[in-house]
Design a protein around this motif. Structure first.
Motif, PDB file in Angstrom:
ATOM      1  N   LEU A  67     -28.996 -22.685  19.756  1.00 46.90           N
ATOM      2  CA  LEU A  67     -28.545 -23.469  18.633  1.00 46.90           C
ATOM      3  C   LEU A  67     -28.537 -25.131  19.278  1.00 46.90           C
ATOM      4  O   LEU A  67     -27.491 -25.070  20.174  1.00 46.90           O
ATOM      5  CB  LEU A  67     -27.286 -22.848  17.809  1.00 46.90           C
ATOM      6  CG  LEU A  67     -26.777 -23.536  16.790  1.00 46.90           C
ATOM      7  CD1 LEU A  67     -27.521 -23.475  15.654  1.00 46.90           C
ATOM      8  CD2 LEU A  67     -25.369 -23.091  16.281  1.00 46.90           C
ATOM      9  N   VAL A  68     -29.123 -25.721  18.467  1.00 45.63           N
ATOM     10  CA  VAL A  68     -29.128 -26.972  18.836  1.00 45.63           C
ATOM     11  C   VAL A  68     -28.643 -27.915  17.747  1.00 45.63           C
ATOM     12  O   VAL A  68     -29.007 -27.642  16.630  1.00 45.63           O
ATOM     13  CB  VAL A  68     -30.452 -27.694  19.196  1.00 45.63           C
ATOM     14  CG1 VAL A  68     -30.592 -29.025  19.957  1.00 45.63           C
ATOM     15  CG2 VAL A  68     -31.222 -26.783  20.577  1.00 45.63           C
ATOM     16  N   ILE A  69     -27.620 -28.984  18.147  1.00 46.50           N
ATOM     17  CA  ILE A  69     -27.270 -29.590  17.145  1.00 46.50           C
ATOM     18  C   ILE A  69     -27.788 -31.094  17.471  1.00 46.50           C
ATOM     19  O   ILE A  69     -27.873 -31.743  18.193  1.00 46.50           O
ATOM     20  CB  ILE A  69     -25.721 -29.748  17.053  1.00 46.50           C
ATOM     21  CG1 ILE A  69     -25.330 -30.478  15.828  1.00 46.50           C
ATOM     22  CG2 ILE A  69     -25.070 -30.322  18.391  1.00 46.50           C
ATOM     23  CD1 ILE A  69     -23.568 -30.564  15.576  1.00 46.50           C
ATOM     24  N   ILE A  99     -27.682 -30.063  22.810  1.00 47.71           N
ATOM     25  CA  ILE A  99     -27.324 -31.348  21.793  1.00 47.71           C
ATOM     26  C   ILE A  99     -28.365 -32.465  22.083  1.00 47.71           C
ATOM     27  O   ILE A  99     -29.033 -32.690  22.891  1.00 47.71           O
ATOM     28  CB  ILE A  99     -26.199 -32.128  22.507  1.00 47.71           C
ATOM     29  CG1 ILE A  99     -24.872 -31.159  22.185  1.00 47.71           C
ATOM     30  CG2 ILE A  99     -26.119 -33.528  21.652  1.00 47.71           C
ATOM     31  CD1 ILE A  99     -23.566 -31.661  22.698  1.00 47.71           C
ATOM     32  N   GLN A 100     -28.743 -32.747  20.803  1.00 48.05           N
ATOM     33  CA  GLN A 100     -29.755 -33.955  20.756  1.00 48.05           C
ATOM     34  C   GLN A 100     -29.376 -35.130  20.067  1.00 48.05           C
ATOM     35  O   GLN A 100     -28.801 -35.217  18.980  1.00 48.05           O
ATOM     36  CB  GLN A 100     -31.149 -33.505  19.966  1.00 48.05           C
ATOM     37  CG  GLN A 100     -32.316 -34.432  19.815  1.00 48.05           C
ATOM     38  CD  GLN A 100     -33.580 -33.712  19.674  1.00 48.05           C
ATOM     39  OE1 GLN A 100     -33.915 -32.682  20.163  1.00 48.05           O
ATOM     40  NE2 GLN A 100     -34.398 -34.141  18.779  1.00 48.05           N
ATOM     41  N   VAL A 101     -29.289 -36.203  21.111  1.00 49.33           N
ATOM     42  CA  VAL A 101     -28.884 -37.499  20.690  1.00 49.33           C
ATOM     43  C   VAL A 101     -29.636 -38.227  19.654  1.00 49.33           C
ATOM     44  O   VAL A 101     -30.916 -38.335  20.008  1.00 49.33           O
ATOM     45  CB  VAL A 101     -28.639 -38.362  21.908  1.00 49.33           C
ATOM     46  CG1 VAL A 101     -28.030 -39.844  21.463  1.00 49.33           C
ATOM     47  CG2 VAL A 101     -27.550 -37.632  22.677  1.00 49.33           C
ATOM     48  N   SER A 102     -29.460 -38.415  18.370  1.00 50.35           N
ATOM     49  CA  SER A 102     -30.421 -38.647  17.323  1.00 50.35           C
ATOM     50  C   SER A 102     -29.675 -39.650  16.341  1.00 50.35           C
ATOM     51  O   SER A 102     -28.477 -39.517  16.105  1.00 50.35           O
ATOM     52  CB  SER A 102     -31.134 -37.507  16.769  1.00 50.35           C
ATOM     53  OG  SER A 102     -32.002 -38.162  15.756  1.00 50.35           O
ATOM     54  N   ASN A 103     -30.175 -40.644  15.854  1.00 49.97           N
ATOM     55  CA  ASN A 103     -29.877 -41.098  14.649  1.00 49.97           C
ATOM     56  C   ASN A 103     -30.792 -41.211  13.567  1.00 49.97           C
ATOM     57  O   ASN A 103     -31.009 -42.094  12.698  1.00 49.97           O
ATOM     58  CB  ASN A 103     -29.310 -42.835  15.058  1.00 49.97           C
ATOM     59  CG  ASN A 103     -30.477 -43.429  15.719  1.00 49.97           C
ATOM     60  OD1 ASN A 103     -31.895 -43.236  15.443  1.00 49.97           O
ATOM     61  ND2 ASN A 103     -30.145 -44.395  16.493  1.00 49.97           N
ATOM     62  N   HIS A 104     -31.674 -40.244  13.544  1.00 46.41           N
ATOM     63  CA  HIS A 104     -32.758 -39.863  12.365  1.00 46.41           C
ATOM     64  C   HIS A 104     -33.591 -41.082  12.494  1.00 46.41           C
ATOM     65  O   HIS A 104     -34.246 -41.390  11.423  1.00 46.41           O
ATOM     66  CB  HIS A 104     -31.923 -39.716  11.077  1.00 46.41           C
ATOM     67  CG  HIS A 104     -32.741 -38.764  10.246  1.00 46.41           C
ATOM     68  ND1 HIS A 104     -32.147 -37.375   9.925  1.00 46.41           N
ATOM     69  CD2 HIS A 104     -33.693 -38.764   9.448  1.00 46.41           C
ATOM     70  CE1 HIS A 104     -32.941 -36.699   9.178  1.00 46.41           C
ATOM     71  NE2 HIS A 104     -33.874 -37.556   8.707  1.00 46.41           N
TER      72      HIS A 104
END
Length: 395
Positions: free
Chosen positions: A253-255, A275-280
Protein backbone atom coordinates in the motif's frame (compact mmCIF):
# COMPACT_ATOMS: atom_id res chain seq x y z
CA UNK A 1 13.61 10.26 -44.96
CA UNK A 2 11.36 12.92 -43.43
CA UNK A 3 10.23 10.55 -40.64
CA UNK A 4 13.82 9.55 -39.89
CA UNK A 5 14.84 13.20 -39.70
CA UNK A 6 11.94 13.93 -37.34
CA UNK A 7 12.98 11.09 -35.02
CA UNK A 8 16.58 12.32 -35.03
CA UNK A 9 15.39 15.72 -33.83
CA UNK A 10 13.61 14.22 -30.80
CA UNK A 11 16.57 13.86 -28.47
CA UNK A 12 15.16 15.23 -25.19
CA UNK A 13 11.92 15.25 -23.23
CA UNK A 14 11.57 18.92 -24.12
CA UNK A 15 11.72 17.98 -27.80
CA UNK A 16 8.80 15.61 -27.26
CA UNK A 17 6.95 18.35 -25.36
CA UNK A 18 7.27 20.71 -28.32
CA UNK A 19 6.31 18.00 -30.79
CA UNK A 20 3.22 17.10 -28.72
CA UNK A 21 2.19 20.75 -28.70
CA UNK A 22 2.22 20.70 -32.50
CA UNK A 23 0.15 17.52 -32.67
CA UNK A 24 -2.53 17.93 -29.99
CA UNK A 25 -5.59 20.17 -30.22
CA UNK A 26 -5.22 23.12 -27.90
CA UNK A 27 -7.91 21.87 -25.52
CA UNK A 28 -6.17 18.50 -25.05
CA UNK A 29 -2.70 20.04 -24.94
CA UNK A 30 -3.76 22.47 -22.20
CA UNK A 31 -5.42 19.64 -20.29
CA UNK A 32 -2.10 17.78 -20.20
CA UNK A 33 0.16 20.79 -19.76
CA UNK A 34 -1.83 22.95 -17.36
CA UNK A 35 -1.98 23.28 -13.60
CA UNK A 36 -4.04 25.00 -10.93
CA UNK A 37 -4.59 28.77 -10.78
CA UNK A 38 -1.37 30.68 -11.64
CA UNK A 39 0.58 27.43 -12.11
CA UNK A 40 3.35 28.50 -9.73
CA UNK A 41 3.66 25.06 -8.17
CA UNK A 42 3.64 23.51 -11.64
CA UNK A 43 6.56 25.73 -12.65
CA UNK A 44 8.46 25.20 -9.41
CA UNK A 45 8.22 21.41 -9.71
CA UNK A 46 10.62 21.60 -12.66
CA UNK A 47 12.56 24.70 -11.60
CA UNK A 48 13.35 23.23 -8.18
CA UNK A 49 15.75 20.78 -9.79
CA UNK A 50 17.70 23.73 -11.24
CA UNK A 51 18.64 24.85 -7.72
CA UNK A 52 20.43 21.55 -7.13
CA UNK A 53 23.94 20.98 -8.45
CA UNK A 54 25.70 17.65 -8.79
CA UNK A 55 28.99 17.10 -6.98
CA UNK A 56 31.04 14.88 -9.25
CA UNK A 57 34.25 13.32 -7.93
CA UNK A 58 37.63 13.44 -9.65
CA UNK A 59 39.28 10.24 -10.97
CA UNK A 60 36.11 8.31 -10.25
CA UNK A 61 34.70 7.86 -13.73
CA UNK A 62 32.70 4.64 -14.04
CA UNK A 63 32.98 2.74 -17.32
CA UNK A 64 29.82 0.78 -16.43
CA UNK A 65 26.89 1.93 -14.32
CA UNK A 66 23.93 0.04 -12.90
CA UNK A 67 20.56 1.83 -12.98
CA UNK A 68 18.56 -1.07 -11.60
CA UNK A 69 16.95 -1.22 -8.18
CA UNK A 70 14.09 -2.95 -6.38
CA UNK A 71 10.93 -1.20 -5.18
CA UNK A 72 8.40 -3.02 -3.00
CA UNK A 73 9.67 -6.37 -4.16
CA UNK A 74 9.68 -5.57 -7.87
CA UNK A 75 13.10 -5.41 -9.53
CA UNK A 76 13.23 -2.62 -12.12
CA UNK A 77 15.99 -1.84 -14.58
CA UNK A 78 15.38 1.92 -14.42
CA UNK A 79 14.38 3.96 -11.34
CA UNK A 80 11.72 5.81 -13.34
CA UNK A 81 8.08 4.73 -13.39
CA UNK A 82 5.17 6.06 -15.42
CA UNK A 83 2.82 7.97 -13.10
CA UNK A 84 -1.00 7.62 -13.10
CA UNK A 85 -2.44 10.03 -15.67
CA UNK A 86 -6.19 10.16 -16.12
CA UNK A 87 -7.73 9.90 -19.59
CA UNK A 88 -4.38 9.44 -21.34
CA UNK A 89 -6.28 7.52 -24.00
CA UNK A 90 -7.24 10.96 -25.31
CA UNK A 91 -3.74 11.33 -26.71
CA UNK A 92 -3.45 8.03 -28.55
CA UNK A 93 -5.91 5.20 -29.25
CA UNK A 94 -5.57 2.67 -26.43
CA UNK A 95 -3.09 5.03 -24.82
CA UNK A 96 -3.07 3.35 -21.42
CA UNK A 97 -2.29 -0.11 -22.81
CA UNK A 98 0.35 1.45 -25.07
CA UNK A 99 1.96 3.06 -22.03
CA UNK A 100 1.87 -0.27 -20.22
CA UNK A 101 3.63 -2.06 -23.06
CA UNK A 102 6.33 0.59 -23.29
CA UNK A 103 6.84 0.67 -19.52
CA UNK A 104 7.13 -3.12 -19.37
CA UNK A 105 9.57 -3.17 -22.29
CA UNK A 106 11.76 -0.67 -20.44
CA UNK A 107 11.72 -2.89 -17.35
CA UNK A 108 9.91 -0.64 -14.92
CA UNK A 109 6.53 -0.12 -13.20
CA UNK A 110 3.37 1.47 -14.57
CA UNK A 111 1.20 3.35 -12.10
CA UNK A 112 -2.33 3.09 -13.52
CA UNK A 113 -4.93 5.82 -13.08
CA UNK A 114 -8.40 4.92 -11.84
CA UNK A 115 -9.59 7.52 -14.37
CA UNK A 116 -8.21 5.69 -17.41
CA UNK A 117 -10.28 5.38 -20.56
CA UNK A 118 -9.53 1.66 -20.62
CA UNK A 119 -10.51 -0.64 -17.78
CA UNK A 120 -7.95 -1.71 -15.21
CA UNK A 121 -8.43 -5.28 -16.44
CA UNK A 122 -7.68 -4.42 -20.07
CA UNK A 123 -4.60 -2.42 -19.08
CA UNK A 124 -3.33 -5.27 -16.89
CA UNK A 125 -3.87 -7.79 -19.68
CA UNK A 126 -2.12 -5.59 -22.23
CA UNK A 127 1.42 -6.23 -20.96
CA UNK A 128 3.32 -8.37 -18.47
CA UNK A 129 5.14 -5.67 -16.51
CA UNK A 130 4.36 -4.86 -12.87
CA UNK A 131 1.50 -2.40 -12.32
CA UNK A 132 0.16 -0.42 -9.38
CA UNK A 133 -3.40 0.93 -9.30
CA UNK A 134 -4.10 4.46 -8.18
CA UNK A 135 -7.10 4.54 -5.86
CA UNK A 136 -9.24 7.28 -4.35
CA UNK A 137 -11.38 6.82 -1.27
CA UNK A 138 -14.94 7.31 -2.46
CA UNK A 139 -18.00 8.25 -0.41
CA UNK A 140 -19.36 4.86 -1.35
CA UNK A 141 -16.92 2.52 0.35
CA UNK A 142 -18.52 -0.27 -1.64
CA UNK A 143 -17.07 1.28 -4.79
CA UNK A 144 -13.65 1.44 -3.16
CA UNK A 145 -13.92 -2.20 -2.08
CA UNK A 146 -14.98 -3.19 -5.60
CA UNK A 147 -11.88 -1.52 -7.05
CA UNK A 148 -9.65 -3.33 -4.56
CA UNK A 149 -11.17 -6.70 -5.47
CA UNK A 150 -10.85 -6.03 -9.19
CA UNK A 151 -7.24 -4.90 -8.78
CA UNK A 152 -6.34 -8.07 -6.90
CA UNK A 153 -8.04 -10.28 -9.48
CA UNK A 154 -6.24 -8.46 -12.32
CA UNK A 155 -2.82 -8.95 -10.72
CA UNK A 156 -1.94 -5.44 -9.61
CA UNK A 157 1.11 -5.53 -7.36
CA UNK A 158 0.24 -2.50 -5.20
CA UNK A 159 -2.44 0.09 -4.48
CA UNK A 160 -1.65 3.81 -4.47
CA UNK A 161 -4.00 5.94 -2.38
CA UNK A 162 -4.03 9.52 -3.61
CA UNK A 163 -4.48 11.99 -0.74
CA UNK A 164 -4.50 15.39 -2.43
CA UNK A 165 -7.76 15.18 -4.37
CA UNK A 166 -10.73 15.61 -1.99
CA UNK A 167 -12.08 17.90 -4.72
CA UNK A 168 -10.69 18.81 -8.13
CA UNK A 169 -8.33 21.78 -8.29
CA UNK A 170 -9.24 24.97 -10.15
CA UNK A 171 -7.58 24.62 -13.56
CA UNK A 172 -8.16 27.85 -15.41
CA UNK A 173 -6.86 26.66 -18.77
CA UNK A 174 -9.56 24.01 -18.85
CA UNK A 175 -12.23 26.50 -17.76
CA UNK A 176 -11.26 29.00 -20.45
CA UNK A 177 -11.25 26.28 -23.09
CA UNK A 178 -14.62 24.91 -22.00
CA UNK A 179 -12.78 21.60 -21.81
CA UNK A 180 -14.74 18.61 -23.02
CA UNK A 181 -13.63 15.21 -24.25
CA UNK A 182 -15.78 15.03 -27.35
CA UNK A 183 -14.46 14.41 -30.85
CA UNK A 184 -17.18 16.40 -32.62
CA UNK A 185 -15.73 19.30 -34.58
CA UNK A 186 -17.49 22.50 -33.55
CA UNK A 187 -17.23 25.74 -35.47
CA UNK A 188 -15.09 27.35 -32.76
CA UNK A 189 -12.52 24.58 -33.15
CA UNK A 190 -12.27 24.45 -36.93
CA UNK A 191 -9.01 26.40 -37.16
CA UNK A 192 -7.40 24.37 -34.40
CA UNK A 193 -8.60 21.20 -36.08
CA UNK A 194 -7.16 22.23 -39.44
CA UNK A 195 -3.76 22.79 -37.86
CA UNK A 196 -3.82 19.55 -35.87
CA UNK A 197 -5.74 17.20 -38.12
CA UNK A 198 -3.43 14.26 -37.41
CA UNK A 199 -4.91 13.83 -33.91
CA UNK A 200 -8.45 13.76 -35.28
CA UNK A 201 -7.53 11.24 -37.99
CA UNK A 202 -5.84 8.79 -35.65
CA UNK A 203 -8.59 9.04 -33.03
CA UNK A 204 -11.40 8.63 -35.56
CA UNK A 205 -11.27 4.84 -35.36
CA UNK A 206 -10.85 4.65 -31.59
CA UNK A 207 -13.70 3.39 -29.40
CA UNK A 208 -16.08 5.98 -27.97
CA UNK A 209 -14.41 7.84 -25.11
CA UNK A 210 -15.52 6.40 -21.78
CA UNK A 211 -14.08 5.93 -18.30
CA UNK A 212 -14.37 2.15 -18.39
CA UNK A 213 -13.67 1.55 -14.71
CA UNK A 214 -16.94 3.27 -13.84
CA UNK A 215 -19.20 1.72 -16.45
CA UNK A 216 -22.41 0.48 -14.92
CA UNK A 217 -22.28 3.18 -12.26
CA UNK A 218 -22.25 6.28 -14.44
CA UNK A 219 -24.12 6.80 -17.68
CA UNK A 220 -23.93 9.30 -20.51
CA UNK A 221 -20.87 10.63 -22.27
CA UNK A 222 -17.36 11.02 -20.95
CA UNK A 223 -18.10 14.47 -19.54
CA UNK A 224 -21.06 13.08 -17.59
CA UNK A 225 -18.93 10.25 -16.25
CA UNK A 226 -16.17 12.66 -15.18
CA UNK A 227 -18.78 14.71 -13.33
CA UNK A 228 -19.98 11.54 -11.61
CA UNK A 229 -16.46 10.71 -10.43
CA UNK A 230 -16.01 14.22 -9.05
CA UNK A 231 -19.28 13.84 -7.16
CA UNK A 232 -18.26 10.58 -5.43
CA UNK A 233 -14.85 11.73 -4.15
CA UNK A 234 -14.89 11.86 -0.37
CA UNK A 235 -13.68 15.25 0.97
CA UNK A 236 -13.84 14.04 4.58
CA UNK A 237 -11.21 11.29 4.50
CA UNK A 238 -9.19 10.88 7.72
CA UNK A 239 -6.33 8.68 8.88
CA UNK A 240 -8.95 6.28 10.28
CA UNK A 241 -10.05 5.62 6.70
CA UNK A 242 -6.49 4.64 5.82
CA UNK A 243 -6.62 2.15 8.69
CA UNK A 244 -9.83 0.74 7.16
CA UNK A 245 -8.18 0.48 3.75
CA UNK A 246 -5.16 -1.29 5.21
CA UNK A 247 -7.57 -3.94 6.50
CA UNK A 248 -9.10 -4.39 3.03
CA UNK A 249 -5.88 -4.85 1.06
CA UNK A 250 -3.18 -7.34 1.98
CA UNK A 251 -0.66 -6.28 -0.66
CA UNK A 252 1.73 -3.31 -0.74
CA UNK A 253 0.00 0.00 0.00
CA UNK A 254 1.52 3.29 -1.17
CA UNK A 255 0.22 6.70 -0.15
CA UNK A 256 0.61 9.37 -2.85
CA UNK A 257 0.44 13.08 -2.17
CA UNK A 258 2.61 13.47 0.95
CA UNK A 259 4.48 16.79 1.34
CA UNK A 260 4.66 17.28 5.11
CA UNK A 261 7.07 15.27 7.28
CA UNK A 262 4.44 14.84 10.02
CA UNK A 263 2.12 13.22 7.47
CA UNK A 264 4.96 10.96 6.40
CA UNK A 265 5.49 9.80 9.98
CA UNK A 266 1.77 9.22 10.44
CA UNK A 267 1.57 7.24 7.20
CA UNK A 268 4.36 4.95 8.38
CA UNK A 269 2.62 4.52 11.72
CA UNK A 270 -0.56 3.60 9.83
CA UNK A 271 1.27 0.72 8.16
CA UNK A 272 1.83 1.94 4.61
CA UNK A 273 4.55 0.24 2.60
CA UNK A 274 5.65 3.26 0.58
CA UNK A 275 5.23 7.02 0.24
CA UNK A 276 5.13 9.05 -2.96
CA UNK A 277 5.98 12.72 -2.53
CA UNK A 278 3.57 14.40 -4.93
CA UNK A 279 1.49 17.53 -5.42
CA UNK A 280 -0.56 16.05 -8.29
CA UNK A 281 1.72 17.67 -10.84
CA UNK A 282 0.73 21.14 -9.63
CA UNK A 283 -2.85 20.48 -10.73
CA UNK A 284 -4.51 20.71 -7.31
CA UNK A 285 -3.29 23.35 -4.83
CA UNK A 286 -1.28 26.15 -6.39
CA UNK A 287 1.37 27.66 -4.11
CA UNK A 288 2.06 24.41 -2.29
CA UNK A 289 5.58 23.02 -2.03
CA UNK A 290 7.31 21.62 -5.08
CA UNK A 291 8.04 17.95 -4.63
CA UNK A 292 11.83 18.20 -4.88
CA UNK A 293 11.74 20.90 -2.16
CA UNK A 294 9.59 18.72 0.09
CA UNK A 295 11.56 15.51 -0.49
CA UNK A 296 14.47 15.84 2.00
CA UNK A 297 12.25 16.47 5.03
CA UNK A 298 9.97 13.55 4.14
CA UNK A 299 12.95 11.23 3.66
CA UNK A 300 14.34 12.27 7.05
CA UNK A 301 10.95 11.74 8.72
CA UNK A 302 10.57 8.25 7.27
CA UNK A 303 14.11 7.34 8.38
CA UNK A 304 14.41 4.41 5.98
CA UNK A 305 11.34 2.56 7.26
CA UNK A 306 9.64 2.58 3.84
CA UNK A 307 10.77 3.63 0.36
CA UNK A 308 10.04 7.22 -0.66
CA UNK A 309 9.17 7.95 -4.30
CA UNK A 310 8.78 11.29 -6.07
CA UNK A 311 6.79 12.63 -8.99
CA UNK A 312 6.55 16.15 -10.37
CA UNK A 313 8.79 18.12 -12.71
CA UNK A 314 11.14 15.34 -13.85
CA UNK A 315 12.35 16.29 -17.33
CA UNK A 316 15.99 15.09 -17.33
CA UNK A 317 17.91 12.04 -16.24
CA UNK A 318 19.93 14.38 -14.03
CA UNK A 319 16.66 15.30 -12.27
CA UNK A 320 16.25 11.64 -11.37
CA UNK A 321 19.84 11.51 -10.10
CA UNK A 322 19.24 14.55 -7.88
CA UNK A 323 16.07 13.05 -6.42
CA UNK A 324 17.82 9.74 -5.72
CA UNK A 325 20.70 11.60 -4.08
CA UNK A 326 18.19 13.28 -1.76
CA UNK A 327 16.81 9.89 -0.74
CA UNK A 328 14.14 8.93 -3.26
CA UNK A 329 14.03 5.25 -4.19
CA UNK A 330 12.68 6.08 -7.66
CA UNK A 331 10.82 8.77 -9.58
CA UNK A 332 7.63 8.75 -11.63
CA UNK A 333 6.94 10.81 -14.75
CA UNK A 334 3.53 12.09 -15.83
CA UNK A 335 3.58 14.80 -18.50
CA UNK A 336 6.94 13.59 -19.81
CA UNK A 337 5.61 10.19 -20.85
CA UNK A 338 2.34 11.72 -22.08
CA UNK A 339 4.25 13.89 -24.54
CA UNK A 340 5.93 10.76 -25.89
CA UNK A 341 2.53 9.06 -26.11
CA UNK A 342 1.03 12.00 -28.00
CA UNK A 343 3.83 11.98 -30.57
CA UNK A 344 4.34 8.27 -31.26
CA UNK A 345 2.20 6.12 -28.97
CA UNK A 346 3.99 3.16 -27.43
CA UNK A 347 7.23 4.00 -29.26
CA UNK A 348 7.10 7.55 -27.93
CA UNK A 349 6.73 6.47 -24.30
CA UNK A 350 9.60 4.01 -24.69
CA UNK A 351 11.72 6.71 -26.33
CA UNK A 352 11.17 9.11 -23.42
CA UNK A 353 12.14 6.44 -20.89
CA UNK A 354 15.20 5.55 -22.99
CA UNK A 355 16.24 9.22 -23.12
CA UNK A 356 16.06 9.52 -19.33
CA UNK A 357 18.03 6.29 -18.94
CA UNK A 358 20.71 7.45 -21.39
CA UNK A 359 21.01 10.81 -19.62
CA UNK A 360 21.31 9.09 -16.25
CA UNK A 361 23.92 6.66 -17.53
CA UNK A 362 26.00 9.43 -19.10
CA UNK A 363 25.91 11.63 -15.99
CA UNK A 364 26.73 8.78 -13.64
CA UNK A 365 29.67 7.66 -15.77
CA UNK A 366 31.10 11.19 -15.74
CA UNK A 367 30.30 11.83 -12.08
CA UNK A 368 31.73 8.55 -10.82
CA UNK A 369 28.56 6.92 -9.45
CA UNK A 370 28.66 3.25 -10.39
CA UNK A 371 25.11 2.49 -9.25
CA UNK A 372 22.10 4.31 -7.92
CA UNK A 373 23.11 3.03 -4.48
CA UNK A 374 26.20 5.28 -4.68
CA UNK A 375 24.07 8.43 -4.79
CA UNK A 376 24.02 10.21 -1.45
CA UNK A 377 22.92 13.63 -0.22
CA UNK A 378 26.54 14.75 -0.44
CA UNK A 379 26.30 14.10 -4.20
CA UNK A 380 24.30 17.33 -4.60
CA UNK A 381 24.46 20.82 -3.21
CA UNK A 382 21.96 23.67 -3.13
CA UNK A 383 23.79 26.96 -3.29
CA UNK A 384 20.90 29.08 -2.06
CA UNK A 385 20.56 27.32 1.30
CA UNK A 386 23.34 27.94 3.84
CA UNK A 387 21.95 25.21 6.10
CA UNK A 388 22.27 22.76 3.23
CA UNK A 389 25.91 23.80 2.80
CA UNK A 390 26.62 23.23 6.50
CA UNK A 391 25.05 19.81 6.23
CA UNK A 392 27.30 18.99 3.30
CA UNK A 393 30.39 20.17 5.16
CA UNK A 394 29.57 17.75 7.97
CA UNK A 395 28.72 14.82 5.67
Amino acid sequence: MKAARARAELVSVDDYSKAAHRVLPRMIDDFVRGGALDERTLARNAAGFDDLWLRARSFSAASQVELGTTVLGSPITLPVMTAPTGASGLLWPGGEAATGRATAACGTIMQVSAGSLQSMEDIAAGSQGPKWLQLFLYKDRGLTTEFLQRAKAAGYRAIMVTTDCPVHGRRERDSRNGFTMERRIRFSRLVDTALRYRWWLRMAGAPQFSLRNFEGRATGGLVDMAAYIASVLDPDVTWADLDWLRGQWDGPLVIKGILHPDDARQAVAAGVDGIQVSNHGGRQLDGTLATIDALPAVVDAVAGKVPVLLDGGVRRGTDVIKALALGAAACAIGRSHLWGLAVAGERGVAAVLDILAAEMRNAMMIGGWRSVADLRRVSVCQLRRPDFQRELMNA
